[in-house]
Design an enzyme around this catalytic site. Sequence first.
Site, short mmCIF file in Angstrom:
data_model
loop_
_atom_site.label_atom_id
_atom_site.label_comp_id
_atom_site.label_asym_id
_atom_site.label_seq_id
_atom_site.Cartn_x
_atom_site.Cartn_y
_atom_site.Cartn_z
N ASN A 1 0.84 -1.20 0.00
CA ASN A 1 0.00 0.00 0.00
C ASN A 1 0.87 1.25 0.00
OD1 ASN A 1 -2.82 -1.29 0.77
ND2 ASN A 1 -1.29 -2.22 2.11
N SER B 1 -3.73 2.77 6.63
CA SER B 1 -4.44 3.16 7.86
C SER B 1 -4.08 2.27 9.05
CB SER B 1 -5.94 3.11 7.62
OG SER B 1 -6.33 1.80 7.24
N GLY C 1 -8.54 -0.30 -0.66
CA GLY C 1 -9.64 -0.13 0.28
C GLY C 1 -10.45 -1.38 0.57
N ARG D 1 -4.27 -7.67 11.66
CA ARG D 1 -5.72 -7.72 11.50
C ARG D 1 -6.15 -9.18 11.45
NH1 ARG D 1 -6.26 -4.15 6.24
NH2 ARG D 1 -4.29 -5.24 5.92
#
Length: 523
Positions: free
Chosen positions: A156, A161, A408, A499
């Site tokens: 990315n 984020s 995204g 995550r």
Amino acid sequence: MAPLPTWPPALTDAQQADLAFQSATYALANGFTLLPVPPKGERVPDIPTQVIAAPLSLLPTPFPRPAYVQAKSIQRLYNALYARVALDWEFLDGIMEQVAPVDDFQAELWNRWKAIRDEIKVTQPIQLGIFRSDYLLHEHGNYVGDKAHIKQVEFNTIAASFGALSQKASEMHRYLSEQTNYFHAHAQLNNPNAFVDNHSLEEISAGLAEGFNAYGNCDAVVLFVVQEGERNVFDQRALEYQLLKRHQIQVVRLTFAQIAQRGKLDDDKMFWLDNPLGKDALEVAVVYYRAAYTPADYTTSAEWDTRVLLERATAIKCPSMALQLAGAKKVQQVLAAPGVLEDMLLARARPDVGFGAGPGSLGQPDAAALRDTWTGLWPLDSSEQGQKALQLAREHPERFVLKPQREGGGNNIYRENIPPYLAHLEEEDKARPGTAPRREAYILMELIEPPTGLHNLLVRGGEGKPRLADVVSELGVYGVALFGGDVAPVNREAGTLLRTKGRESDEGGVAIGISSIDSPLLV
């Protein structure tokens, strides 16, 4: 190296309830939060009055220490690679010439950049990258001798984020260990060395500060370009608070529409913002994008015009349009082709980013270290490789994922859905005679197969009740790179993100509650 342990260890209902209470109150007290989903038909309020804990795991998830160390150790190599890609216009043009005919978004970004790039090379040659390289453990190659294997999902280059929330997750799990001892459920949960020392919030904000200092005006501001109705606001605001507290740098948050109303270039290409709360306009030193990565951020040509206006300014962009293009999935696939990575790092002369990734220049072992993290990647064009990939996708779709040039999440096509989707694209092509096949907008990627049998207790944002899930964890490693012009170059690893999601879901997405922000328990 021992295999991953059976997880989670046994906990009583009362112990789970206590951990759920402790984690929720810690999250709310420390900004480990999101804004709640607004009621149907309503928008996120301008002045929030309610928050929810971010989706989280009650326990850290076991992760092999060698794999964690490997992912962190090669981040500087990845920073150097993508900085070189962004500076190599010929290489980017060659790729975008293939993508532009079948991808309107990438075409618009590329064409707008081409129209101004000679100007911006003089106006502001310095570029700032805040990157994140994402990995999964690969089951079939998980243990080779004493080395655990990771395979890269993607790289990315824009709006990477959760840097702030990932640090808060690490701190929360360490707090739970110190506060409850995790009820002595597993020895590793009481081992301080098993918890990662993660400083992604500090490192990313320091990278923004380094870009600010390279600009050279201590009275300027950093502009965060954000999406309207952003729910992940606290991840961003934590960076702002850190910039002000540690670096005495002020931040202004604006959408594209607000920038169009308040912003202007002066004759020297400095970018200024009208200040409705004071008489003096604000000079922008760094433009940090937490928007602008999806077509939904450009509803009209006005947003594109604003993006170009910012690109033409002397402000340092994070990322530049070139660096955003470098993060396209097609670039990832082309780099994986035989000899291309080696050519980029080692062979013919290319624009210098001002740093290597270790002592001396980059060498063959560096290229090998990067290739070691890659899985199979193919084009879907008319080349021999593209035709082979098309056959594989149709005959063995269970082995693959189809990826468009998008960021995204939520855009990929998986497994058995691939053949009917390719057929759908072929039907669309019949209405577009004489144009390139739509499938060329995609790459085919071999699926990474994470280890099975690992579980954890996950809590969806705002729910508070843990659920036991068969989980997959994706490790992200942040990087900071400042390069170009006469600036003293910066290249470093900048913390990690884990995550964790239920295995039943192919896609991720923390804000929509599919993934939980986790931290590794090193084993």
